[in-house]
Design an enzyme around this catalytic site. Structure first.
Site, short mmCIF file in Angstrom:
data_model
loop_
_atom_site.label_atom_id
_atom_site.label_comp_id
_atom_site.label_asym_id
_atom_site.label_seq_id
_atom_site.Cartn_x
_atom_site.Cartn_y
_atom_site.Cartn_z
N LYS A 71 0.96 -1.24 -0.21
CA LYS A 71 -0.29 -0.11 0.07
C LYS A 71 1.00 1.35 -0.01
O LYS A 71 1.97 1.39 0.74
CB LYS A 71 -0.70 -0.03 1.24
CG LYS A 71 -1.87 1.04 1.44
CD LYS A 71 -2.63 0.81 2.78
CE LYS A 71 -3.99 1.76 2.96
NZ LYS A 71 -4.90 1.49 3.98
N SER A 146 -9.47 0.97 3.28
CA SER A 146 -9.11 1.94 2.36
C SER A 146 -7.81 1.01 1.73
O SER A 146 -7.41 1.68 0.66
CB SER A 146 -8.33 3.03 3.19
OG SER A 146 -7.24 2.51 4.16
N SER A 170 -9.31 -1.50 7.57
CA SER A 170 -8.96 -1.38 6.06
C SER A 170 -8.32 -2.46 5.31
O SER A 170 -8.08 -2.54 4.31
CB SER A 170 -8.18 0.09 5.97
OG SER A 170 -9.06 1.08 5.79
N1 GLN Z 1 -12.98 3.32 7.12
C1 GLN Z 1 -12.31 3.73 8.33
C2 GLN Z 1 -11.70 5.11 8.02
O1 GLN Z 1 -11.98 5.70 7.27
C3 GLN Z 1 -11.03 2.76 8.49
C4 GLN Z 1 -9.80 3.24 7.64
C5 GLN Z 1 -8.69 2.32 8.08
O2 GLN Z 1 -8.75 1.37 8.43
N2 GLN Z 1 -7.55 3.00 7.42
O3 GLN Z 1 -11.23 5.72 8.94
#
Ligand code: GLN
Length: 478
Positions: A71, A146, A170
């Site tokens: 990532k 994400s 994510s």
């Molecule tokens: N959907 C969550 C957020 O937007 C989790 C994101 C993540 O785990 N990086 O904060």
């Protein structure tokens, strides 16, 4: 050569050992697949040239010659690092994240940078400033976020593994949306050094693969103690050792009823979880239905803690040290214009909310209260683990959704973290494994959640379930 595209790491290792294929051939094959298929799914921000990839990992180890992608919020020395944000345009990482360093030491080939939500903020991948990653199972749908590119690349058979990051789910959410295994170990097990901070007390690096064994193997490569991360509690060991076809004797599994019957739960997902529960029973587990009441408050708690920490962490992007710098007359204009131009709407909104919940007069009402609830969530899990060995619950309440589906109702998008973020808040390990498909052929994920440092148990149980089912053997066809 569909066979090679969806081969597991374990299978590829054998092929390399038997010299049925060389490192160079496998790498060229993966890079070729990115060239051919990635214009369609847009999982990668960059694929490196093959010679530089081979040169970066000269040593042999447990992942020798196995290509994977990271990532783009995990530093790879000498490579660009953007977090899919315009504010980091042109920024090059000057050092390796500990995870990248450990992977190279184990011989893994790091082929590129995967797209993601901007600064890992999102559940769909849609907040990236650069690309719109599609779900290989259905190109009209999101891959989940994400870690959108990390999941799509593995699901499309471009690489056998990837790293993502988790602040609230994510890794597990995109894994569930894309029929993959996604793990988030105990907080501190994988060093956060070189992972660009979003919410430091919630951030984790996680692994995406097609099988549980592969996931345990990649974790074995990256988990380590680390002097560069003061919260590191890393343990270097072989996490594949615990894997057998059987469940441990006398295993008691708790089904989290209040998650399974939560409002808005898709009935096909609930049915798939019930079916999985009967598989665990057949394998000899004792199943208890329980409630973990504070899970119902975890999304709200996460919302406040994550925004507060994000507002503080992202203050470092001011045009002075990293990436973009607006060309204006005064220093103050430079700060504000750089941040105005560099951050996308979602990130800006979170910074504003984060500063609000931390501000004098409101911090007690929001930030401090959220931290108290956070302690209660952890206590609730600790209590549950006194009587049961691990918890089973859905990873998600709805399957992969269409692009733009939550454009007008952002809060509904935030609720996608409802079943995942409690593990981040409580610092406990969790993995999502494939457990079925909806009638529209969209993948469903089942979550196993355990006490601190129970990764080996989670892998053992996940592996036994995987051996008893065939979900992981179904691949997205591009
Ligand atoms: N959907 C969550 C957020 O937007 C989790 C994101 C993540 O785990 N990086 O904060």
């Amino acid at each position: 050569m569909a066979e090679l595209a969806f081969a597991t790491i374990a299978e590829l290792k054998k092929k390399l050992e038997k010299k049925e294929i060389s490192k160079q051939e496998l790498l060229s094959y993966c890079i070729g697949r990115f060239k051919k298929h990635d214009p369609q799914i847009e999982s990668a921000l960059e694929i490196f040239d093959d010679q530089s990839v081979i040169k970066a990992s000269p040593q042999d180890g447990i992942l020798s010659g196995i290509p994977g992608i990271l990532k783009d919020n995990i530093a790879q020395k000498g490579r660009k690092l953007t977090c899919s944000s315009k504010i980091l345009q042109g920024f090059t990482a000057t050092y390796d994240a500990t995870a990248s360093h450990n992977l190279k030491k184990e011989g893994a080939l790091l082929v590129g940078r995967a797209n993601c939500d901007e600064f890992a903020m999102g559940s769909s991948g849609e907040t990236s400033a650069y690309k719109k990653t599609k779900n290989p199972w259905n190109l009209a749908r999101v891959p989940g976020g994400s870690s959108s590119g990390s999941a799509a690349a593995v699901a499309a058979g471009l690489v056998p593994w990837s790293l993502g990051s988790e602040t609230g789910g994510s890794v597990r959410l995109p894994a569930a949306f894309c029929n993959l295994v996604g793990s988030k170990p105990t907080y501190g097990l994988i060093s956060r050094y070189g992972l660009v901070a979003y919410g430091s007390s919630l951030d984790h690096i996680g692994v995406l693969t097609r099988t549980v064994y592969d996931n345990a193997l990649v974790l074995s490569a990256i988990a380590s103690p680390d002097v560069h991360d003061s919260s590191s509690r890393g343990v270097k060991k072989d996490y594949t050792k615990s894997l057998t076809e059987k469940l441990p004797n006398g295993l008691t599994i708790g089904i989290v009823d209040n998650a399974l019957h939560a409002k808005g739960m898709n009935s096909e997902i609930a049915a798939a979880i019930e079916k999985a529960i009967s598989v665990f029973e057949k394998l000899g587990a004792t199943v208890k239905r329980i409630n973990v009441p504070t899970i119902d408050y975890s999304a709200a708690t996460y919302f406040i803690v994550s925004r507060a920490e994000a507002a503080s962490n992202l203050s470092r992007f001011d045009g002075v040290r990293y990436g973009l710098r607006a060309d204006v007359d005064t220093l103050e204009q430079m700060y504000s214009k750089t941040r105005h131009n560099g951050f996308g709407t979602e990130v800006k909104t979170r910074i504003i909310v984060g500063n609000y919940v931390l501000s004098a007069g409101y911090a007690g009402q929001f930030y401090e209260k959220a931290n108290m609830v956070r302690a209660m969530i952890r206590a609730d899990f600790v209590k549950a683990f006194k009587n049961i060995d691990l918890l089973v619950m859905p990873t998600h309440s709805i399957p992969a959704f269409k692009f733009g589906e939550f454009d007008v109702d952002k809060l509904a998008m935030d609720l996608q973290d409802s079943f995942t973020c409690s593990a981040n808040l409580a610092h406990i390990p969790a993995i999502s494994v494939p457990c079925g498909f909806t009638s529209d052929k969209l993948p469903i994920g089942l979550q196993l959640v355990g006490p601190d440092f129970s990764e080996e148990l989670l892998f053992q149980v996940g592996h036994a379930y995987e051996q008893a089912t065939d979900w992981h053997k179904q691949y997205a066809s591009l």
